[in-house]
Design a protein around this motif. Structure first.
Motif, PDB file in Angstrom:
ATOM      1  N   THR A 173      15.712  10.193   2.592  1.00 39.26           N
ATOM      2  CA  THR A 173      15.529  11.412   1.798  1.00 39.26           C
ATOM      3  C   THR A 173      14.145  12.032   1.973  1.00 39.26           C
ATOM      4  O   THR A 173      13.892  13.121   1.451  1.00 39.26           O
ATOM      5  CB  THR A 173      15.765  11.113   0.303  1.00 39.26           C
ATOM      6  OG1 THR A 173      14.855  10.085  -0.117  1.00 39.26           O
ATOM      7  CG2 THR A 173      17.193  10.662   0.057  1.00 39.26           C
ATOM      8  N   ASP A 174      13.252  11.363   2.674  1.00 44.03           N
ATOM      9  CA  ASP A 174      11.921  11.903   2.925  1.00 44.03           C
ATOM     10  C   ASP A 174      11.953  12.736   4.211  1.00 44.03           C
ATOM     11  O   ASP A 174      12.327  12.218   5.271  1.00 44.03           O
ATOM     12  CB  ASP A 174      10.903  10.772   3.070  1.00 44.03           C
ATOM     13  CG  ASP A 174       9.521  11.299   3.422  1.00 44.03           C
ATOM     14  OD1 ASP A 174       8.878  11.895   2.544  1.00 44.03           O
ATOM     15  OD2 ASP A 174       9.113  11.136   4.591  1.00 44.03           O
ATOM     16  N   PRO A 175      11.582  14.021   4.150  1.00 44.33           N
ATOM     17  CA  PRO A 175      11.679  14.881   5.337  1.00 44.33           C
ATOM     18  C   PRO A 175      10.906  14.355   6.548  1.00 44.33           C
ATOM     19  O   PRO A 175      11.422  14.401   7.678  1.00 44.33           O
ATOM     20  CB  PRO A 175      11.110  16.220   4.855  1.00 44.33           C
ATOM     21  CG  PRO A 175      11.344  16.218   3.384  1.00 44.33           C
ATOM     22  CD  PRO A 175      11.171  14.791   2.959  1.00 44.33           C
ATOM     23  N   ASP A 176       9.707  13.863   6.337  1.00 42.90           N
ATOM     24  CA  ASP A 176       8.913  13.381   7.465  1.00 42.90           C
ATOM     25  C   ASP A 176       9.538  12.135   8.100  1.00 42.90           C
ATOM     26  O   ASP A 176       9.568  11.996   9.332  1.00 42.90           O
ATOM     27  CB  ASP A 176       7.475  13.086   7.024  1.00 42.90           C
ATOM     28  CG  ASP A 176       6.701  14.357   6.701  1.00 42.90           C
ATOM     29  OD1 ASP A 176       7.035  15.419   7.280  1.00 42.90           O
ATOM     30  OD2 ASP A 176       5.775  14.299   5.875  1.00 42.90           O
ATOM     31  N   ALA A 177      10.029  11.232   7.262  1.00 42.03           N
ATOM     32  CA  ALA A 177      10.688  10.042   7.788  1.00 42.03           C
ATOM     33  C   ALA A 177      11.953  10.425   8.551  1.00 42.03           C
ATOM     34  O   ALA A 177      12.273   9.843   9.601  1.00 42.03           O
ATOM     35  CB  ALA A 177      11.035   9.083   6.644  1.00 42.03           C
ATOM     36  N   PHE A 178      12.659  11.429   8.028  1.00 44.84           N
ATOM     37  CA  PHE A 178      13.880  11.867   8.696  1.00 44.84           C
ATOM     38  C   PHE A 178      13.571  12.539  10.038  1.00 44.84           C
ATOM     39  O   PHE A 178      14.276  12.321  11.030  1.00 44.84           O
ATOM     40  CB  PHE A 178      14.654  12.823   7.788  1.00 44.84           C
ATOM     41  CG  PHE A 178      16.018  13.179   8.302  1.00 44.84           C
ATOM     42  CD1 PHE A 178      16.895  12.201   8.728  1.00 44.84           C
ATOM     43  CD2 PHE A 178      16.435  14.499   8.359  1.00 44.84           C
ATOM     44  CE1 PHE A 178      18.158  12.513   9.207  1.00 44.84           C
ATOM     45  CE2 PHE A 178      17.677  14.829   8.832  1.00 44.84           C
ATOM     46  CZ  PHE A 178      18.554  13.834   9.255  1.00 44.84           C
TER      47      PHE A 178
END
Length: 254
Positions: A173-178
């Motif tokens: 759910t974290d944009p950077d991790a995604f």
């Protein structure tokens, strides 16, 4: 390039759609006119009509026009209704026999990834996602495969406007991790679903490319975690990639 005065009126809009559909980047009306040989004023008028009717849409970055919802639906319908649909299903059946799990042919739509064709496993314990089902982009193997195929800037823009809804404990759910996940997928050529959409369901997907190397769909399989681990699922990537090549040859052979 044609002489615009010699292009039949009823053919001009089709040539515009063809020109836009064949280019990986959005095109301006001026570029479209030069490509097919139509006067600037005529091209602008026809493009405005196609915009109003939903066959074209403006690129969100203001860089030109790209295929709209109706053009994409028309293209998918042509592929689905042609004789290649029968041959495509045969390829999926062969894949399902080799893997022993349910396999899917999935395309992107506005609401998410859409299951256009599938072959069910014979196992009594299976996960039902019938043809026509829409699933999210961000927590499915097929959706991640599609997003990873986009240019990096567009990928980043989309992820930051998406609602990365949590479906399970493993949903990213974290944009950077995604975005980091999508970068890895772009490099390795396949995507995994580690029980991110349904508890206990794993999946693997690879892209299907057109003859110009552009993404057009995903081929995937999914299975209950009780029957196949994510490590075991990863061993099927080579089979999926070989099937992807067969599907490209099948879909675009005619």
């Amino acid at each position: 390039m044609e002489d615009g005065s010699r292009i039949p009126t009823n053919l001009r809009t089709l040539l515009i759609l063809e020109a836009v559909g064949l280019q990986p980047e959005p095109m301006s009306p001026a570029e479209i006119g030069r490509e097919i040989g139509l006067p600037k004023q005529t091209t602008h008028r026809l493009c405005n009509t196609l915009l109003e009717e939903g066959f074209l849409m403006r690129d969100e970055r203001g860089r030109g026009l790209r295929p709209g919802r109706r053009a994409r639906m028309m293209g998918q319908g042509v592929v689905h209704s042609s004789s290649s649909h029968v041959a495509r299903h045969q390829v999926l059946q062969e894949l399902a026999r080799e893997i022993g799990e349910t396999v899917n042919f999935v395309v992107p739509e506005d609401r998410g990834m859409s299951y256009q064709d599938r072959v069910e496993t014979d196992w009594p314990f299976r996960i039902q996602l019938p043809v026509g089902t829409n699933v999210p982009f961000h927590c499915t193997a097929s959706g991640k495969t599609y997003l990873a195929s986009l240019p990096k800037a567009e990928r980043r823009r989309l992820v930051h406007v998406m609602h990365l809804e949590r479906h399970t404990d493993t949903t990213i759910t974290d944009p950077d991790a995604f975005l980091n996940e999508l970068q890895d997928i772009a490099k390795q050529g396949y995507a995994l679903d580690r029980c991110e959409y349904f508890e206990g369901m794993v999946a693997v997907a690879v892209p299907i490319l057109d003859p110009n190397g552009r993404y057009c769909a995903s081929v995937a399989f999914h299975a209950p975690e009780q029957r196949i681990s994510i490590e075991e699922a990863r061993t099927k990537v080579d089979v999926l990639l070989a099937t992807s090549k067969k599907l490209t040859d099948t879909i675009f052979s005619s």
